[in-house]
Design a protein around this motif. Structure first.
Motif, PDB file in Angstrom:
ATOM      1  N   ALA A   1      14.203  11.468  54.749  1.00  0.00           N
ATOM      2  CA  ALA A   1      13.096  10.680  55.305  1.00  0.00           C
ATOM      3  C   ALA A   1      13.617   9.644  56.300  1.00  0.00           C
ATOM      4  CB  ALA A   1      12.327   9.999  54.180  1.00  0.00           C
ATOM      5  N   GLU A   2      14.755   9.035  56.000  1.00  0.00           N
ATOM      6  CA  GLU A   2      15.349   8.056  56.915  1.00  0.00           C
ATOM      7  C   GLU A   2      15.699   8.684  58.256  1.00  0.00           C
ATOM      8  OE1 GLU A   2      15.797   4.751  56.641  1.00  0.00           O
ATOM      9  OE2 GLU A   2      14.749   4.835  54.716  1.00  0.00           O
ATOM     10  N   ARG A   3      15.865   9.976  58.297  1.00  0.00           N
ATOM     11  CA  ARG A   3      16.203  10.697  59.521  1.00  0.00           C
ATOM     12  C   ARG A   3      14.986  11.359  60.152  1.00  0.00           C
ATOM     13  NH1 ARG A   3      19.770   9.343  56.372  1.00  0.00           N
ATOM     14  NH2 ARG A   3      21.917   9.010  56.989  1.00  0.00           N
ATOM     15  N   GLY A   4      13.779  11.026  59.649  1.00  0.00           N
ATOM     16  CA  GLY A   4      12.538  11.517  60.230  1.00  0.00           C
ATOM     17  C   GLY A   4      12.198  12.954  59.903  1.00  0.00           C
ATOM     18  N   ARG A   5      12.846  13.539  58.896  1.00  0.00           N
ATOM     19  CA  ARG A   5      12.626  14.948  58.560  1.00  0.00           C
ATOM     20  C   ARG A   5      11.523  15.149  57.537  1.00  0.00           C
ATOM     21  NH1 ARG A   5      18.813  15.266  57.651  1.00  0.00           N
ATOM     22  NH2 ARG A   5      19.537  15.238  59.795  1.00  0.00           N
ATOM     23  N   MET A   6      11.167  14.098  56.832  1.00  0.00           N
ATOM     24  CA  MET A   6      10.119  14.176  55.823  1.00  0.00           C
ATOM     25  C   MET A   6       9.634  12.763  55.534  1.00  0.00           C
ATOM     26  SD  MET A   6      12.649  15.204  52.611  1.00  0.00           S
ATOM     27  CE  MET A   6      11.428  16.241  51.944  1.00  0.00           C
ATOM     28  N   LEU A   7       8.637  12.663  54.681  1.00  0.00           N
ATOM     29  CA  LEU A   7       8.099  11.354  54.336  1.00  0.00           C
ATOM     30  C   LEU A   7       8.855  10.749  53.156  1.00  0.00           C
ATOM     31  CD1 LEU A   7       4.303  12.161  54.646  1.00  0.00           C
ATOM     32  CD2 LEU A   7       5.795  11.072  56.340  1.00  0.00           C
ATOM     33  N   HIS A   8       8.926   9.430  53.134  1.00  0.00           N
ATOM     34  CA  HIS A   8       9.589   8.715  52.041  1.00  0.00           C
ATOM     35  C   HIS A   8       8.851   8.918  50.717  1.00  0.00           C
ATOM     36  CE1 HIS A   8      11.537   6.447  55.274  1.00  0.00           C
ATOM     37  NE2 HIS A   8      12.477   6.234  54.391  1.00  0.00           N
TER      38      HIS A   8
ATOM     39  N   ASP B   1      17.408  13.505  36.473  1.00  0.00           N
ATOM     40  CA  ASP B   1      17.420  13.975  37.865  1.00  0.00           C
ATOM     41  C   ASP B   1      16.581  13.109  38.805  1.00  0.00           C
ATOM     42  OD1 ASP B   1      18.973  16.102  36.996  1.00  0.00           O
ATOM     43  OD2 ASP B   1      17.272  17.485  36.864  1.00  0.00           O
ATOM     44  N   ALA B   2      15.738  12.249  38.267  1.00  0.00           N
ATOM     45  CA  ALA B   2      14.765  11.522  39.091  1.00  0.00           C
ATOM     46  C   ALA B   2      15.416  10.681  40.186  1.00  0.00           C
ATOM     47  CB  ALA B   2      13.867  10.653  38.214  1.00  0.00           C
ATOM     48  N   VAL B   3      16.436   9.939  39.867  1.00  0.00           N
ATOM     49  CA  VAL B   3      17.079   9.085  40.873  1.00  0.00           C
ATOM     50  C   VAL B   3      17.711   9.937  41.969  1.00  0.00           C
ATOM     51  CG1 VAL B   3      18.938   7.417  41.267  1.00  0.00           C
ATOM     52  CG2 VAL B   3      17.421   7.142  39.306  1.00  0.00           C
ATOM     53  N   ALA B   4      18.373  11.034  41.600  1.00  0.00           N
ATOM     54  CA  ALA B   4      18.982  11.920  42.595  1.00  0.00           C
ATOM     55  C   ALA B   4      17.915  12.541  43.491  1.00  0.00           C
ATOM     56  CB  ALA B   4      19.807  13.001  41.909  1.00  0.00           C
ATOM     57  N   ILE B   5      16.794  12.962  42.909  1.00  0.00           N
ATOM     58  CA  ILE B   5      15.686  13.519  43.698  1.00  0.00           C
ATOM     59  C   ILE B   5      15.219  12.496  44.727  1.00  0.00           C
ATOM     60  CG2 ILE B   5      13.254  14.207  43.597  1.00  0.00           C
ATOM     61  CD1 ILE B   5      13.934  15.498  40.832  1.00  0.00           C
ATOM     62  N   CYS B   6      14.981  11.292  44.281  1.00  0.00           N
ATOM     63  CA  CYS B   6      14.507  10.223  45.164  1.00  0.00           C
ATOM     64  C   CYS B   6      15.522   9.953  46.276  1.00  0.00           C
ATOM     65  CB  CYS B   6      14.243   8.967  44.337  1.00  0.00           C
ATOM     66  SG  CYS B   6      13.326   7.689  45.208  1.00  0.00           S
ATOM     67  N   ASP B   7      16.798   9.888  45.926  1.00  0.00           N
ATOM     68  CA  ASP B   7      17.842   9.627  46.920  1.00  0.00           C
ATOM     69  C   ASP B   7      17.920  10.732  47.966  1.00  0.00           C
ATOM     70  OD1 ASP B   7      18.490   7.284  45.588  1.00  0.00           O
ATOM     71  OD2 ASP B   7      20.308   8.103  44.643  1.00  0.00           O
ATOM     72  N   ILE B   8      17.861  11.980  47.535  1.00  0.00           N
ATOM     73  CA  ILE B   8      17.964  13.114  48.469  1.00  0.00           C
ATOM     74  C   ILE B   8      16.760  13.132  49.408  1.00  0.00           C
ATOM     75  CG2 ILE B   8      17.960  15.635  48.671  1.00  0.00           C
ATOM     76  CD1 ILE B   8      19.576  15.652  45.994  1.00  0.00           C
ATOM     77  N   VAL B   9      15.560  12.982  48.862  1.00  0.00           N
ATOM     78  CA  VAL B   9      14.349  12.978  49.697  1.00  0.00           C
ATOM     79  C   VAL B   9      14.406  11.828  50.696  1.00  0.00           C
ATOM     80  CG1 VAL B   9      11.852  12.599  49.673  1.00  0.00           C
ATOM     81  CG2 VAL B   9      12.892  14.200  48.050  1.00  0.00           C
ATOM     82  N   ASN B  10      14.750  10.637  50.242  1.00  0.00           N
ATOM     83  CA  ASN B  10      14.746   9.479  51.138  1.00  0.00           C
ATOM     84  C   ASN B  10      15.866   9.532  52.173  1.00  0.00           C
ATOM     85  OD1 ASN B  10      12.378   8.379  50.210  1.00  0.00           O
ATOM     86  ND2 ASN B  10      13.405   7.227  48.598  1.00  0.00           N
ATOM     87  N   TYR B  11      16.974  10.192  51.862  1.00  0.00           N
ATOM     88  CA  TYR B  11      18.023  10.403  52.863  1.00  0.00           C
ATOM     89  C   TYR B  11      17.424  11.144  54.073  1.00  0.00           C
ATOM     90  CZ  TYR B  11      22.031  12.385  55.274  1.00  0.00           C
ATOM     91  OH  TYR B  11      22.925  12.758  56.242  1.00  0.00           O
TER      92      TYR B  11
END
Length: 154
Positions: A15-22, A3-13
């Protein structure tokens, strides 16, 4: 581990929109045991991490839902799973640093002054690009009250 890669991808998606930190994959692997995920047919739909900050306090962090699935109750279900996990651990309070004030209020959190959180909470902030102009909202939930009501099914 898968699940690690999917977690990272979802969070960074988000983050790219300014909703959370990378985040970065190394950090996800380092904290993977802190994560809960919502899955369907082996696909990660969303994630949340619970990071213990102090003897009675933990942070709800990295709460994110796959694009296209926001508003379907997945985030709420993940927060409720975090609350249940925190209660099982015997924690007294949960906090979140967020841009989504209304969502966390609906989950039973309330706004607090950032200065009411222990200094250990801010250890990650040293590396944050927004450390000098932080605009996140600090929110807390007392876990001694009743459990929140049922949420819509994702």
């Amino acid at each position: 581990m898968p699940d690690a890669v999917a977690i990272c991808d979802i969070v960074n998606y988000h983050a790219e929109r300014g909703r959370m930190l990378h985040t970065h994959l190394e950090r996800v692997y380092d904290t993977l045991r802190n994560f809960l995920v919502a899955e369907e047919d082996g696909e990660v739909l969303g994630c949340v991490a619970i990071d213990i900050a102090w003897t009675d306090l933990a942070e709800v962090r990295s709460l994110a839902v796959r694009p296209g699935l926001v508003g379907k109750g997945i985030g709420r279900a993940l927060v409720e799973a975090s609350i249940a996990d925190a209660r099982q651990l015997g924690l007294r309070r949960l906090f979140a640093l967020t841009y989504e004030k209304g969502f966390f209020e609906r989950c039973g959190f309330h706004v607090v002054d950032k200065d009411r959180l222990p200094s250990k909470v801010w250890s990650d902030c040293v590396l944050c690009p927004k450390r000098k102009c932080c605009d996140e909202i600090a929110m807390v939930m007392d876990l001694h009250g009743p459990a929140p009501g049922p949420s819509p099914t994702p």
